[in-house]
Design a protein around this motif. Sequence first.
Motif, PDB file in Angstrom:
ATOM      1  N   ASP A  79      26.838 -78.925 -21.263  1.00 22.05           N
ATOM      2  CA  ASP A  79      25.815 -77.879 -21.264  1.00 22.05           C
ATOM      3  C   ASP A  79      24.642 -78.259 -20.377  1.00 22.05           C
ATOM      4  OD1 ASP A  79      27.225 -76.252 -22.984  1.00 22.05           O
ATOM      5  OD2 ASP A  79      26.028 -76.749 -24.757  1.00 22.05           O
ATOM      6  N   GLU A  80      24.260 -79.514 -20.449  1.00 22.86           N
ATOM      7  CA  GLU A  80      23.126 -79.981 -19.657  1.00 22.86           C
ATOM      8  C   GLU A  80      23.415 -79.846 -18.166  1.00 22.86           C
ATOM      9  OE1 GLU A  80      23.157 -83.813 -21.425  1.00 22.86           O
ATOM     10  OE2 GLU A  80      21.668 -83.279 -22.944  1.00 22.86           O
ATOM     11  N   ARG A  81      24.604 -80.189 -17.759  1.00 22.06           N
ATOM     12  CA  ARG A  81      24.991 -80.029 -16.352  1.00 22.06           C
ATOM     13  C   ARG A  81      24.967 -78.561 -15.957  1.00 22.06           C
ATOM     14  NH1 ARG A  81      29.969 -83.906 -16.979  1.00 22.06           N
ATOM     15  NH2 ARG A  81      28.924 -85.887 -16.705  1.00 22.06           N
ATOM     16  N   THR A  82      25.389 -77.701 -16.880  1.00 25.34           N
ATOM     17  CA  THR A  82      25.398 -76.261 -16.608  1.00 25.34           C
ATOM     18  C   THR A  82      23.982 -75.748 -16.367  1.00 25.34           C
ATOM     19  OG1 THR A  82      27.402 -75.967 -17.919  1.00 25.34           O
ATOM     20  CG2 THR A  82      26.051 -74.007 -17.544  1.00 25.34           C
ATOM     21  N   TRP A  83      23.023 -76.213 -17.172  1.00 27.82           N
ATOM     22  CA  TRP A  83      21.639 -75.762 -16.997  1.00 27.82           C
ATOM     23  C   TRP A  83      21.072 -76.228 -15.664  1.00 27.82           C
ATOM     24  CZ3 TRP A  83      20.564 -78.120 -22.412  1.00 27.82           C
ATOM     25  CH2 TRP A  83      21.173 -77.325 -23.382  1.00 27.82           C
ATOM     26  N   VAL A  84      21.361 -77.462 -15.291  1.00 30.53           N
ATOM     27  CA  VAL A  84      20.891 -77.980 -14.000  1.00 30.53           C
ATOM     28  C   VAL A  84      21.557 -77.195 -12.865  1.00 30.53           C
ATOM     29  CG1 VAL A  84      20.845 -79.992 -12.465  1.00 30.53           C
ATOM     30  CG2 VAL A  84      20.326 -80.262 -14.909  1.00 30.53           C
ATOM     31  N   ALA A  85      22.840 -76.920 -12.984  1.00 29.22           N
ATOM     32  CA  ALA A  85      23.551 -76.157 -11.951  1.00 29.22           C
ATOM     33  C   ALA A  85      23.000 -74.744 -11.835  1.00 29.22           C
ATOM     34  CB  ALA A  85      25.047 -76.123 -12.249  1.00 29.22           C
ATOM     35  N   SER A  86      22.676 -74.131 -12.956  1.00 33.37           N
ATOM     36  CA  SER A  86      22.089 -72.785 -12.941  1.00 33.37           C
ATOM     37  C   SER A  86      20.750 -72.801 -12.203  1.00 33.37           C
ATOM     38  CB  SER A  86      21.902 -72.293 -14.375  1.00 33.37           C
ATOM     39  OG  SER A  86      21.309 -71.033 -14.408  1.00 33.37           O
ATOM     40  N   ALA A  87      19.927 -73.794 -12.495  1.00 30.34           N
ATOM     41  CA  ALA A  87      18.641 -73.930 -11.796  1.00 30.34           C
ATOM     42  C   ALA A  87      18.864 -74.143 -10.309  1.00 30.34           C
ATOM     43  CB  ALA A  87      17.838 -75.078 -12.392  1.00 30.34           C
ATOM     44  N   ARG A  88      19.840 -74.957  -9.962  1.00 31.46           N
ATOM     45  CA  ARG A  88      20.150 -75.219  -8.556  1.00 31.46           C
ATOM     46  C   ARG A  88      20.571 -73.934  -7.847  1.00 31.46           C
ATOM     47  NH1 ARG A  88      24.388 -78.261  -9.146  1.00 31.46           N
ATOM     48  NH2 ARG A  88      23.110 -80.073  -9.644  1.00 31.46           N
ATOM     49  N   ASP A  89      21.442 -73.160  -8.475  1.00 32.44           N
ATOM     50  CA  ASP A  89      21.905 -71.912  -7.863  1.00 32.44           C
ATOM     51  C   ASP A  89      20.754 -70.943  -7.623  1.00 32.44           C
ATOM     52  OD1 ASP A  89      24.486 -72.930  -7.939  1.00 32.44           O
ATOM     53  OD2 ASP A  89      25.085 -71.735  -9.696  1.00 32.44           O
ATOM     54  N   LEU A  90      19.889 -70.791  -8.627  1.00 27.80           N
ATOM     55  CA  LEU A  90      18.734 -69.910  -8.463  1.00 27.80           C
ATOM     56  C   LEU A  90      17.819 -70.418  -7.357  1.00 27.80           C
ATOM     57  CD1 LEU A  90      17.783 -69.180 -12.186  1.00 27.80           C
ATOM     58  CD2 LEU A  90      18.668 -67.535 -10.513  1.00 27.80           C
ATOM     59  N   ALA A  91      17.541 -71.711  -7.378  1.00 26.24           N
ATOM     60  CA  ALA A  91      16.597 -72.294  -6.426  1.00 26.24           C
ATOM     61  C   ALA A  91      17.091 -72.213  -4.992  1.00 26.24           C
ATOM     62  CB  ALA A  91      16.310 -73.747  -6.802  1.00 26.24           C
TER      63      ALA A  91
END
Length: 143
Positions: free
Chosen positions: A15-27
């Motif tokens: 889950d933690e990796r997913t949240w970081v990946a989501s932030a990366r995609d948005l950014a």
Amino acid sequence: MAAVGELLREHLAGDERTWVASARDLAQGRFRQRADLFDRENRFPTENYDDLRAAGLLGLTVPREFGGLGANAVTYVGVLSEISKGCAATGLTFNMHCAIVDFLTQIASEEQKRRYFGEIVADGAILASIPSEPASSFRDVFK
């Protein structure tokens, strides 16, 4: 020395990796495209917060018992780092929001936590501190 991304991959759960990946995609997408606009217009990155809200990331550091994601410090730093790479203004203000969440976690009553954390999770509220807001603080009164 290992890159931050490599260190995060080693220390984050699914889950933690997913949240970081989501932030990366948005950014790397929308945030990066808008960053110059926010700087030129000297304004709050409202559109980026709409995206953070939709992704559920405003509740990143809200404790799980109050409906948040309950991210640990390493995950928070990973998300913040990714957001900041796309838009520094969004990174700075997201840090302020999460700092107030942490502050409330430490000193607020259970009733206050239910109220404010509930507003973040259910309504996508953004928190700021009184001294950070020119129209709402005393910081400019005593010049």
